[in-house]
Design a protein around this motif. Structure first.
Motif, PDB file in Angstrom:
ATOM      1  N   ALA A   1      34.962  36.784  69.109  1.00  0.00           N
ATOM      2  CA  ALA A   1      35.276  38.198  68.912  1.00  0.00           C
ATOM      3  C   ALA A   1      36.446  38.618  69.795  1.00  0.00           C
TER       4      ALA A   1
ATOM      5  N   THR B   1      40.126  39.891  68.293  1.00  0.00           N
ATOM      6  CA  THR B   1      40.443  41.321  68.409  1.00  0.00           C
ATOM      7  C   THR B   1      41.286  41.679  69.617  1.00  0.00           C
TER       8      THR B   1
ATOM      9  N   PRO C   1      34.419  41.600  74.355  1.00  0.00           N
ATOM     10  CA  PRO C   1      33.459  41.697  73.241  1.00  0.00           C
ATOM     11  C   PRO C   1      32.617  42.961  73.258  1.00  0.00           C
TER      12      PRO C   1
ATOM     13  N   ASN D   1      33.936  45.925  71.147  1.00  0.00           N
ATOM     14  CA  ASN D   1      34.013  45.876  69.693  1.00  0.00           C
ATOM     15  C   ASN D   1      32.813  46.510  69.007  1.00  0.00           C
TER      16      ASN D   1
ATOM     17  N   ARG E   1      30.128  46.535  65.962  1.00  0.00           N
ATOM     18  CA  ARG E   1      29.446  45.412  65.344  1.00  0.00           C
ATOM     19  C   ARG E   1      28.370  45.910  64.381  1.00  0.00           C
TER      20      ARG E   1
ATOM     21  N   PRO F   1      27.929  38.543  68.164  1.00  0.00           N
ATOM     22  CA  PRO F   1      28.131  39.747  67.356  1.00  0.00           C
ATOM     23  C   PRO F   1      28.406  39.458  65.884  1.00  0.00           C
ATOM     24  N   LYS F   2      27.902  40.344  65.039  1.00  0.00           N
ATOM     25  CA  LYS F   2      28.392  40.436  63.671  1.00  0.00           C
ATOM     26  C   LYS F   2      29.530  41.452  63.728  1.00  0.00           C
ATOM     27  N   LEU F   3      30.745  40.958  63.734  1.00  0.00           N
ATOM     28  CA  LEU F   3      31.907  41.797  63.990  1.00  0.00           C
ATOM     29  C   LEU F   3      32.127  42.787  62.844  1.00  0.00           C
TER      30      LEU F   3
ATOM     31  N   GLU G   1      36.806  46.594  62.789  1.00  0.00           N
ATOM     32  CA  GLU G   1      37.657  45.968  63.794  1.00  0.00           C
ATOM     33  C   GLU G   1      38.889  45.356  63.120  1.00  0.00           C
TER      34      GLU G   1
ATOM     35  N   THR H   1      41.533  42.370  63.216  1.00  0.00           N
ATOM     36  CA  THR H   1      41.647  41.022  63.764  1.00  0.00           C
ATOM     37  C   THR H   1      43.103  40.566  63.884  1.00  0.00           C
TER      38      THR H   1
ATOM     39  N   LEU I   1      31.109  34.918  63.485  1.00  0.00           N
ATOM     40  CA  LEU I   1      31.264  36.370  63.604  1.00  0.00           C
ATOM     41  C   LEU I   1      30.554  37.112  62.487  1.00  0.00           C
TER      42      LEU I   1
ATOM     43  N   GLN J   1      38.049  39.450  56.915  1.00  0.00           N
ATOM     44  CA  GLN J   1      38.609  39.794  58.221  1.00  0.00           C
ATOM     45  C   GLN J   1      40.063  39.344  58.347  1.00  0.00           C
TER      46      GLN J   1
END
Length: 455
Positions: free
Chosen positions: A66, A70, A74, A77, A79, A88-90, A94, A96, A116, A133
């Motif tokens: 992450a 980004t 982390p 961010n 999520r 994290p589930k980004l 966000e 990238t 991610l 992403q």
């Protein structure tokens, strides 16, 4: 999303490649002092480019990715899962590195471990795949190889329980094919190896070849395939216009014993915020742009790669949010002095330490630091690194890189200065159960919704 498209001749923009290994320790390259792992291709890469000896990632796999993608710590961010989950589930809201570079006309490709969209080979969110992403093409696996690896191409599952011993070669084959498809450039390639995260596996060609056992075999195979990428870039006539970064996502996984790596002379390992947990090997090669044979102790980190690559590509970083990384391009090119800056050491959501110059200050563990993951992660650490920190601890990394002597009482002015930076970061980003004023929305449907609808 606020991005500004770059103007100009795409053909003159440099190609950008990141090769990211998993759980490879600071010492696990010949050029970083390994006594028994041979890495001639990366060592040669260092001679032809630059070694960054004070380069930082994050403590574990998902947060490290992450941060890389980004340019942010982390914990900053947004999520799409509970904040207590370390990986994290980004959130799609966000922005990238791939999206930043696409805005500048880059073809973008991702090969290897994603991590991610959920830290699982089966229970992950397909809506958070690389293609959502910013990556045009992807050949990827959702998470780590703790038990097995499934492989996907873009949004299609193509293979269940792939042979782990083939992954390093297959990832490299895919990377080379991506280069061939986009050699007219510019392109951005993110090659994230599954190895040397366990389960370890190696091809017959490298099995039993290293003096460092199976772990060494795995690293030596990675080294061979890094060489294949470099050779193909040169063969394709792209050498003078391509930046290649080699680094790792965190320190070695001590609990895996002989199947884990080494961080000597640093103290610590994966899951700690001692140097061995976050400081990782980094080599950058860019003939014609980075002078060969350079070695620097400039403090730098994976969070810097997004703004640095944006500068190289003529792209704009997001302007509607805090980006923690800084543009290091002028320094890499020898056009600027080393930067005086801070780096903050987070263990998931806990702010543990800060480094400025040669000084590193660890803060005492609060009550919240001693609960949940703050307590659970200690099983991954060497026994001597498990005790909670009870007092402000200051180390002079220039004379004590092993973080063995607390000199806080000798330098009260340094302690006061660094504690002010800790206080600022707690307000800005947060610590433990407190989310700072510039941490992005956590669990707000309107924020996530805008990101999903925008893609």
């Amino acid at each position: 999303m606020v991005l500004v498209s770059a103007q100009g001749d795409d053909a003159r923009k440099p190609n950008l490649i990141i090769i990211f290994t998993d759980d490879q320790g600071y010492q696990d390259l010949g050029c970083f002092g390994s006594p028994d792992i041979k890495t001639p291709r990366i060592d040669q890469m260092a001679k032809e480019g630059m070694m960054l000896t004070d380069f930082y990632a994050q403590t574990v796999c998902g947060p490290s990715r992450a941060a890389l993608m980004t340019g942010c710590y982390p914990f900053r961010n947004a999520r799409r899962d509970k904040g207590e989950v370390p990986h994290p589930k980004l959130a799609l809201a966000e922005i990238t590195m791939a999206e930043v570079l696409k805005s500048a006309g880059y073809a973008t490709g991702m090969v290897g471990k994603w991590d991610l969209a959920g830290h699982s080979q089966t229970k992950f969110d397909m809506n958070l795949r690389p293609g959502k992403q910013g990556f045009d093409e992807s050949f990827w696996t959702p998470g780590s190889n703790d038990a097995f690896v499934n492989l996907l191409r873009d949004d299609q599952l193509i293979e269940r329980k792939a042979d782990l011993s083939t992954l390093t070669r297959r990832y490299t084959n895919e990377a080379i094919q991506f280069i061939d498809r986009h050699k007219e450039g510019p392109f951005f390639l993110y090659l994230a190896h599954t190895m040397p995260h366990t389960k370890l596996a190696v091809s017959t060609q490298f099995k039993g070849k290293s003096k460092a056992g199976l772990y060494g075999d795995v690293i030596e195979e990675i080294d061979h395939h890094v060489g294949r990428v470099l050779d193909h870039v040169k063969k394709s006539g792209l050498d003078e216009n391509t930046y290649v970064v080699f680094t790792s996502d965190n320190g070695p996984w001590w609990v895996k014993k002989d199947h884990g790596g080494h961080a000597e002379p640093l103290r610590g390992e994966k899951c700690t915020t001692y140097e061995g947990g976050l400081r990782v090997p980094c080599v950058i090669r860019a003939p014609g742009n980075i002078k060969p044979g350079r070695q620097s102790s400039q403090l730098a980190a994976t969070i810097d790669l997004l703004p640095t690559f944006a500068a190289l590509a003529g792209a704009e970083v997001p302007t509607d949010r805090v980006i923690d990384g800084v543009d290091m391009s002028a320094f890499l090119h020898g056009e600027a002095k080393e930067k005086d800056r801070s780096f903050f050491f987070y263990q998931h959501k806990f702010l543990r330490a800060v480094r400025v110059g040669k000084w590193k200050l660890h803060v005492p563990h609060t009550q919240s630091h001693r609960q949940g993951l703050g307590k659970k992660w200690r099983v991954h650490m060497r026994p001597e690194n498990r005790p909670f920190i009870e007092e402000v601890t200051l180390y002079d990394l220039e004379s004590d890189v092993a973080e063995s002597k607390n000199v806080a009482s000798d330098h009260p002015e340094v302690v006061a200065r660094l504690m002010k930076r800790i206080a600022h970061m707690r307000k800005d980003l947060g610590d433990g159960g407190y989310r700072g004023e510039n941490a992005r929305a956590l669990g707000k449907d309107d924020y996530f919704g805008r990101g999903i609808e925008g893609k």
